[in-house]
Write a protein that holds these residues in place. Structure first.
Motif: not given
Length: 177
Positions: A66-91
């Motif tokens: 299921i497509a949950l929507g779009s989110v804007r992450i304002s700072k770099g984070v880690k997802a599953d232990g790997k870097p995820l840079p700031a930006g807008t993503y479809q979840v």
């Protein structure tokens, strides 16, 4: 050598005094607690366990992708232990359940989500799915409006929480900063 002898004597003296204290009869007994009116007691001062709220039947979690929507992450984070840079993503919610199973959780309520940018999956993380009827028992913050999302830094700044409210379920994703 003197320390060793001193420590040995101290330990043996403590052991003897403890053994003596356990074998000597109790000279003063504590008076029994008086039962309060309306309290459930089972003798010798033990109270009956508190009644627990009734458990509700687990509502079904969404199935499939299921497509949950779009989110804007304002700072770099880690997802599953790997870097995820700031930006807008479809979840996007995947049908894959998280493993190993989280104890006490319904297996279909712990699943993986993918963060998609430009049609390519750039990260994934475990999401906790909470039905609308149970969200007040889990989260005290104000939830996002239906069919919307909010991203917030949690207390201490160690985690970013992505909270999506879609289709009668709340999706909570916690990303380490």
């Amino acid at each position: 050598m003197k320390r060793l002898v001193f420590v040995g004597a101290l330990v043996s003296a403590f052991a003897v005094s403890t053994a003596f204290a356990q074998t000597s009869p109790q000279t003063a007994e504590k008076p029994a607690r008086k039962a309060r009116a309306g309290s459930d007691t089972q003798g010798s001062g033990h109270a009956a366990p508190k009644t627990q709220p009734p458990t509700e039947a687990a509502s079904p979690a969404p199935e499939g992708q299921i497509a949950l929507g779009s989110v804007r992450i304002s700072k770099g984070v880690k997802a599953d232990g790997k870097p995820l840079p700031a930006g807008t993503y479809q979840v996007r919610l995947t049908p894959q359940t998280a493993s190993p199973d989280a104890k006490g959780q319904t297996a279909t309520r712990e699943r993986w989500v993918e963060f998609v940018k430009g049609g390519k999956v750039v990260g994934r993380e475990v999401v906790t799915i909470i039905p609308q009827a149970e969200i007040s028992k889990v989260q005290k913050d104000t939830p996002p409006r239906p069919n919307s999302a909010k991203v917030e830094t949690l207390k201490g700044g160690d985690y970013e929480r992505v909270w999506i409210n879609k289709g009668g379920n709340h999706y909570l994703i916690h990303l380490p900063a």
